[in-house]
Design a protein around this motif. Sequence first.
Motif, PDB file in Angstrom:
ATOM      1  N   UNK A  64      39.803  40.680  43.893  1.00 49.28           N
ATOM      2  CA  UNK A  64      41.207  41.085  43.751  1.00 49.28           C
ATOM      3  C   UNK A  64      41.303  42.450  43.110  1.00 49.28           C
ATOM      4  N   UNK A  65      42.327  43.190  43.491  1.00 48.07           N
ATOM      5  CA  UNK A  65      42.770  44.339  42.706  1.00 48.07           C
ATOM      6  C   UNK A  65      43.718  43.779  41.653  1.00 48.07           C
ATOM      7  N   UNK A  66      43.172  43.523  40.471  1.00 49.21           N
ATOM      8  CA  UNK A  66      43.873  42.764  39.449  1.00 49.21           C
ATOM      9  C   UNK A  66      45.173  43.456  39.025  1.00 49.21           C
ATOM     10  N   UNK A  67      46.278  42.704  38.896  1.00 48.52           N
ATOM     11  CA  UNK A  67      47.508  43.289  38.335  1.00 48.52           C
ATOM     12  C   UNK A  67      47.336  43.464  36.829  1.00 48.52           C
ATOM     13  N   UNK A  68      46.980  44.673  36.411  1.00 42.97           N
ATOM     14  CA  UNK A  68      46.656  44.918  35.001  1.00 42.97           C
ATOM     15  C   UNK A  68      47.900  45.017  34.131  1.00 42.97           C
ATOM     16  N   UNK A  69      49.010  45.453  34.705  1.00 45.75           N
ATOM     17  CA  UNK A  69      50.280  45.499  33.984  1.00 45.75           C
ATOM     18  C   UNK A  69      51.415  45.244  34.964  1.00 45.75           C
ATOM     19  N   UNK A  70      52.496  44.635  34.454  1.00 46.65           N
ATOM     20  CA  UNK A  70      53.722  44.457  35.220  1.00 46.65           C
ATOM     21  C   UNK A  70      54.868  44.923  34.331  1.00 46.65           C
TER      22      UNK A  70
END
Length: 690
Positions: free
Chosen positions: A602-608
Amino acid sequence: MKNIELLAPAGGKLQLEAALEAGANAVYFGLKKLNARTGAQNFAPEELAEIVSEIHRRGAKAYLTLNIDLSERDLGLAARTLGLAESCGVDAVLVRDAALLLFRPFFPKLSFHFSTQAAVSSSAGVEAAGSLGISRVVLARELNRDEIAACCGVGDVEIEVFVQGAMCFSCSGRCYLSSWVGGRSGNRGCCASPCRVKWENESGEVGNPLSMHDLCLAQHIGALGTLGVASLKIEGRLKSAAWVSRAVELYRLALDGKLTDEDLANASLELGGYAGRQMSDAFYQGTLGSLTGEGARVARPETGQETSGTEGANESVNSLSIIDDPAGGTLFNFTYQAETTQFRIPPQRIANPRRATSIVELAETLKSTLGSEDNDLEISIDPAIEDLLLPRNACNRLADQLTAFVRQSSKSSDGRVRDIALPSEVTQLLDQRKHPGCPENAKTLGMRPTLFRVSLQQAGKLIEKGPDFLARRKLIIDPKLCASSDVTGLVKSIRELGDVVHAVALPAVMYEADLKPIQAFLAELSGEVVFEINSWDTWQLAKKANAKMIAGPGMAILNSLAAKQLQQLGFAANWISPEIDQGQLEELCSRAQSPLYLTVYANIPLMQTRVEMPSGYGENHILSDGRNVRLRPVREGSVTVFRSCVPLDWTKLKNPKVRVAQLVVDLTGSDTIEPRPTSTSLFNYDRRLR
């Protein structure tokens, strides 16, 4: 407004005293272990009874923070900490991890509050909290006035709102950036604040687009009281006692109606100058732009120097004040690591001045002996005694006394809670983890993934590969649902996919405006598909729709009792946190009693974030920092998601101890259904997660 609670931070003893003296109605603090501010001084378990007793003696309430993601090895300590808190009379504990909800019924004297780390952002989340036995919710900091109003008055759940202090760029509880950079997890209290550093876009522009202004709602506390907010919270367990004192004093005077609007505005600016950042009420006012950038750093008025405003600095000072004793002799007032003592040298007769030591020489010796590069010692000498001479033996005795005091003060607690008798039900829960794991967890790390997490557009492209490809694979569809979504069109598209759909994802972050479209979406599909749930807010909506559920990456876990609790709440499977390390992963897999899903690519969701980005740093611009961490912001639903350009990739690892029900390839952060990255990351698999 006298019924509104003023809640202050207490990162250490000096800050605790400052908060109580300035008029706080309640204080929140952590022990040495298992709290979201490991950089604060915090308190030893051995001190808790005395601390709580003093807080109560001063007419205030004591709230203990236990608000991190717990690993398997943390569970016993967490349970004992609850037992200690109850026995010491703590009024409430702030929690995030679902395992603590499993323990809650067995500690009936404790109130449980949802920390802001629990990521509640709508009235649905507050309703969920009430059904879980939570008596108070600390709302997400990015909510506006109308959204806060919608959360007030939901059942009997109290609402707590941050009114002063630092703000995170990411939605609280939704950040992996610090963990990705160096294994220091913000979700476990070890955030290194990488959002405060300089970031560069592909055009070479350098700035602080992720560095937030500080929050200040001092001029809105009347309105917050009218909305029904129960508690006004000041952030700052890493701030100095002086800052805590001034912040609490400001809000105390404002609540008591003793400040004019002009005085209130000026006092707010003073707090901003001390913290080193501009103040903002933008979120509360419904403004999402102009919240970050160079303006997040300002010069402190008293020095004229720019400050980074890093939250990790502990501002307590080690000091020695040498003064004349009016009763005769010399007094040495010594403060070391928030502990204070006083030593006295009586009047001395100096027979031979050549064999005596001057007070200035003594001070220099003590500074070099007691201070260090990491713990500087500030020494002040009363001008009236600068020429004083003291016998060497008296100076040596004083040095020995001060050194012994330093040793004693430095004997820090290991933070372990011992000798606490747990309720038998809690002991049984901890012992049950020794039983064999779930038989559905039959896939080992290294096997071929057969579950793909994709957008609707990606699903269409995978179907074009033909029936043979999909015969061996299933899809989790993420439709990026939000207030502006075409629900009818989304439902139609998902139905057209047919049996290839394993589950449909609901958003990790949602707000009040998103409620109706999500409810409509659930009403249409709840009898046809399984829903991947990524927040307490959407869990409540799915539960009311009688939907089938699995826990998604937005409700990821690190321990088996969190999985057990979620299973009892209706989740058919649980998602393992991508920031887990190898040892924690193997231990979780050996003890979990429910099916587990593991992301292997995955291209990790590092911030939202809800923040609207400055020009040049927004959607589809690549941002990089000095360590070459590269982020790509993309609008997804109601938030902008910052994904790592370098994907997590565990597909080439082999580990028979890692046994799960599903190995998942998450393509939602990729531009293609067949990514071929030039470099990949193991995230924390090969290092220790802190």
